[in-house]
Design an enzyme around this catalytic site. Structure first.
Site, short mmCIF file in Angstrom:
data_model
loop_
_atom_site.label_atom_id
_atom_site.label_comp_id
_atom_site.label_asym_id
_atom_site.label_seq_id
_atom_site.Cartn_x
_atom_site.Cartn_y
_atom_site.Cartn_z
CG ASP A 247 9.42 -30.05 26.43
OD1 ASP A 247 8.48 -29.39 27.06
OD2 ASP A 247 10.47 -29.97 26.99
CE1 TYR B 41 12.31 -25.76 31.32
CE2 TYR B 41 13.83 -27.42 31.49
CZ TYR B 41 12.71 -27.30 31.26
OH TYR B 41 11.60 -28.04 30.90
CG HIS C 296 3.80 -30.84 26.45
ND1 HIS C 296 4.16 -29.50 25.60
CD2 HIS C 296 5.16 -31.05 26.91
CE1 HIS C 296 5.37 -29.29 25.48
NE2 HIS C 296 5.84 -30.15 26.49
#
Length: 459
Positions: A225, A370, A427
């Site tokens: 990630d 982000y 993930h």
């Protein structure tokens, strides 16, 4: 005014979920990147000491948390037969919220999250929290420094069980691990900054400096990630200092890679074995899935403080936001499961991780990674196509959020040692399959050491 090509390229990166700032050939002169930026309060000096740390959950915080959970407002019922199609199913989410309020043993779980030694040190004005396991080094063995980097909405706890397997798994090897697993900046028990501009590239610099401070001029890095993105940057910035990289999210964000994948739609067999074609093609299906599931990414990349208020004020809202992301990234089939496939994890796993955000109030600041990375400032650094010669092993689980064929990976990783294709897993590989994850990391380290023909003087 931006050209149409640039706009389309930027949109593609947003859809794929990982954008830009993947390093330059000289990290000290990357435009917009100052590796000595002071991120903390002005007038404060950097404390370079390594201070022992333990997590403590105060009774007042726990009482307030339980009150909020027990007195949550009644949810609007999910529509019939929608499973997770509209997001978290309100008919089933109450199970975990009730468990958190009534059955979760805060005392026992506090002890669990403290089971590995933890420390704090100040880096560029910010206190950085990390787990550190320093081994005894028997005669005839060498010590391998290993930096483990987590993602969102994960935490250093992603590696908690895997660390035990990493330590035990090298008993018959000629090396032992020194493990360093930090909380990303603004996550968990690491500080956040009130200054703009601390994204993935800046974290790469900080974590390289952290390893240097701990006495390691050369080290391995592992990431998934956001940890994979930061590791990607590190292996370009610090090609002489990273011995090797292991990642369970191998992504080459180069123009050549995206062109290759687009052209591969015409003849996928030229890029990958027949039994793997379905992981990427038809490309239309992959892009539709990304568009459907990555709304959270766009929101956090543009308005993190808005959703931050929602998840900071209510533990139910925070848990639901995280549950949706964990469900989506664990198995694509979870879309059709009324419980979101969350039974793949124990309630303690999900709630322990949520506590690492709730207790120190870091959900909002964590989301800013982000916005601080997916922006034109990072895009304009212009080094996304810079390759890395660091030896790399990539793991590909079938339910990872995106599959990239080795030929595309080679456009970024010019020293791709191996690609390990798994038949199960998603993930959050270290969290879901800690023992197998540890075996994969150990195997990757062995292959990279053999590939480089490293001797003890290099470590």
């Amino acid at each position: 005014m931006r050209g149409v090509a640039d706009s389309l390229m930027m949109h593609s990166w947003l859809v794929l979920g990982f954008v830009a700032a993947v390093a330059g050939y000289d990290y000290t002169t990357v435009p917009g990147l100052n590796h000595d930026t002071w991120w903390g309060p002005e007038g404060k000096e950097e404390d370079t000491s390594i201070r022992p740390f333990q997590i403590k959950w105060e009774k007042a915080m726990i009482d307030d948390l339980v009150y909020r959970l027990e007195n949550r407002r009644e949810f609007v019922p999910s529509m019939d037969d929608t499973a997770y199609h509209y997001g978290v199913n309100t008919h089933t989410i109450g199970y975990w919220l009730d468990y958190w309020a009534r059955d979760y043993n805060f005392t026992a779980r506090e002890a669990y999250v403290n089971k590995h030694p933890q420390f704090i040190t100040n880096m560029q004005g910010l206190d950085v929290h990390f787990v550190r396991i320093v081994p005894e080094v028997p005669e005839g063995k060498r010590k391998i420094p290993l930096l483990l980097l987590h993602g969102f909405p994960g935490s250093f706890l992603e590696f908690h069980e895997a660390i035990d397997h990493l330590i035990a798994g090298v008993a018959d090897k000629d090396f032992v691990f020194e493990i360093v697993a930090p909380s990303l900046i603004g996550f968990g028990y690491s500080d956040y900054t009130n200054k703009q501009g601390l994204g993935g590239a800046e974290m790469a610099v900080i974590f390289k400096k952290l390893m240097n401070r701990l006495g390691h001029d050369k080290f391995f890095v592992q990431g998934g990630d956001w940890g994979a993105h930061i590791a990607d940057i590190m292996v370009v910035f610090f090609q002489e200092e990273i011995i090797g990289m292991h990642t369970n999210l191998g992504m080459a964000l180069t123009d050549k890679a995206f062109s290759m994948i687009s052209m591969g739609s015409l003849y996928p067999e030229a890029l990958m074995p027949n039994d793997l074609i379905g992981r990427l093609y038809p490309l239309k299906d992959t892009l539709q899935w990304l568009m459907r599931e990555f709304g959270y990414f766009h929101f956090q990349a543009t308005k993190p403080d808005t959703i931050g208020i929602c998840v900071t004020d209510t533990p139910s809202g925070m848990f639901a936001w995280f549950a949706q992301l964990i469900s989506m990234a664990s198995r694509r089939a979870n879309y059709d499961d009324p419980r979101g496939g969350l039974d793949l994890y124990t309630p303690e796993q999900l709630i322990d991780n949520a506590m690492i955000y709730w207790a120190p109030n870091k959900a909002s600041s964590a989301m800013r990674i982000y916005a601080e990375t997916v922006n034109w400032r990072n895009y304009d650094m212009g080094f996304i196509n810079e390759p890395s010669s660091v030896p790399i092993v990539v793991v590909q689980a079938p339910d990872e959020i995106y599959y990239m064929p080795p030929a595309a990976l080679n456009t970024k990783y010019t020293n791709l040692v191996a690609v390990d294709v798994l038949s199960e897993g998603g993930h959050f590989l270290a969290y879901e399959m800690p023992e197998q994850f540890a075996k994969l990391v150990i195997s990757a380290v062995e292959r990279i050491l053999n590939h480089k023909q490293c001797d003890k003087s290099e470590l």
